[in-house]
Design a protein around this motif. Sequence first.
Motif, mmCIF file in Angstrom:
data_model
loop_
_atom_site.group_PDB
_atom_site.id
_atom_site.type_symbol
_atom_site.label_atom_id
_atom_site.label_comp_id
_atom_site.label_asym_id
_atom_site.label_seq_id
_atom_site.Cartn_x
_atom_site.Cartn_y
_atom_site.Cartn_z
ATOM 1 N N GLU A 172 -4.749 -1.206 13.086
ATOM 2 C CA GLU A 172 -4.900 -0.580 11.598
ATOM 3 C C GLU A 172 -3.716 -1.226 10.857
ATOM 4 N N PHE A 173 -3.451 -1.312 9.561
ATOM 5 C CA PHE A 173 -2.469 -1.590 8.517
ATOM 6 C C PHE A 173 -1.507 -0.514 8.473
ATOM 7 N N VAL A 174 -0.125 -0.949 8.645
ATOM 8 C CA VAL A 174 0.800 0.097 8.585
ATOM 9 C C VAL A 174 1.748 -0.191 7.437
ATOM 10 N N ALA A 175 2.318 -1.222 7.098
ATOM 11 C CA ALA A 175 3.016 -1.593 5.757
ATOM 12 C C ALA A 175 3.087 -3.192 5.702
ATOM 13 N N ALA A 176 3.261 -3.276 4.295
ATOM 14 C CA ALA A 176 3.499 -4.817 4.006
ATOM 15 C C ALA A 176 4.764 -4.935 2.924
ATOM 16 N N SER A 219 10.479 10.898 11.532
ATOM 17 C CA SER A 219 9.597 11.810 11.941
ATOM 18 C C SER A 219 8.325 11.473 12.569
ATOM 19 N N LEU A 220 8.471 10.884 13.860
ATOM 20 C CA LEU A 220 7.427 10.080 14.497
ATOM 21 C C LEU A 220 6.347 11.660 15.029
ATOM 22 N N LYS A 221 5.202 11.190 14.955
ATOM 23 C CA LYS A 221 4.319 12.042 15.399
ATOM 24 C C LYS A 221 3.440 11.488 16.757
ATOM 25 N N PRO A 222 2.781 12.178 17.600
ATOM 26 C CA PRO A 222 2.129 11.611 18.649
ATOM 27 C C PRO A 222 1.279 10.795 18.330
ATOM 28 N N GLU A 223 0.313 10.910 17.301
ATOM 29 C CA GLU A 223 -0.691 10.078 16.557
ATOM 30 C C GLU A 223 -0.133 8.784 16.117
ATOM 31 N N ASP A 280 -1.732 5.509 4.086
ATOM 32 C CA ASP A 280 -1.474 6.666 3.743
ATOM 33 C C ASP A 280 -0.595 7.518 4.750
ATOM 34 N N SER A 281 -1.025 7.429 6.091
ATOM 35 C CA SER A 281 -0.759 7.964 7.226
ATOM 36 C C SER A 281 0.722 7.930 7.422
ATOM 37 N N VAL A 282 1.446 6.766 6.830
ATOM 38 C CA VAL A 282 2.897 6.796 7.358
ATOM 39 C C VAL A 282 3.879 6.827 6.115
ATOM 40 N N LYS A 283 3.007 6.982 4.795
ATOM 41 C CA LYS A 283 3.929 6.777 3.698
ATOM 42 C C LYS A 283 4.813 8.346 3.646
ATOM 43 N N GLY A 284 5.947 7.829 3.366
ATOM 44 C CA GLY A 284 6.884 8.810 3.085
ATOM 45 C C GLY A 284 7.588 9.218 4.610
ATOM 46 N N ARG A 285 7.363 8.538 5.849
ATOM 47 C CA ARG A 285 7.955 8.554 7.159
ATOM 48 C C ARG A 285 8.375 7.001 7.450
ATOM 49 N N PHE A 286 7.696 6.078 6.966
ATOM 50 C CA PHE A 286 8.140 4.876 7.366
ATOM 51 C C PHE A 286 8.763 4.017 6.207
#
Length: 125
Positions: free
Chosen positions: A46-50, A85-89, A62-68
């Motif tokens: 899955e895409f994370v960032a570019a 703010s890493l999460k187990p997921e 959306d799942s990483v916005k504001g954290r990564f």
Amino acid sequence: QVQLVESGGGLVQAGGSLRLSCAASGRTFSNYPMGWFRQAPGKEREFVAAITRNAVNTYYADSVKGRFTISRDNARNTVYLQMNSLKPEDTAVYYCAAQKWRGVVLTTSHDFDYWGQGTQVTVSS
């Protein structure tokens, strides 16, 4: 051809931070938009960032916005992914990738042309 080598993965507790690096060699690094993807066991990549070639624009899942935060240093031929703010997921193998310029930055994996070998990130709860 562009060669990419990721580093910086590891084991971290939930709420912690890691910074991934991806060193590029080969063709002119600044010619390529760069991206980060991840793949968890049993899941699709899955895409994370570019980030654009000149780092003016960035894009996030959306799942990483504001954290990564994705960034790049064209003088050092390196792209970074700061993960807070890493999460187990967030546990996955993280890959950096380079995209041949097509006039617009695309964010699906098949639009990226060169890939690193990946680095494991494990977030414990």
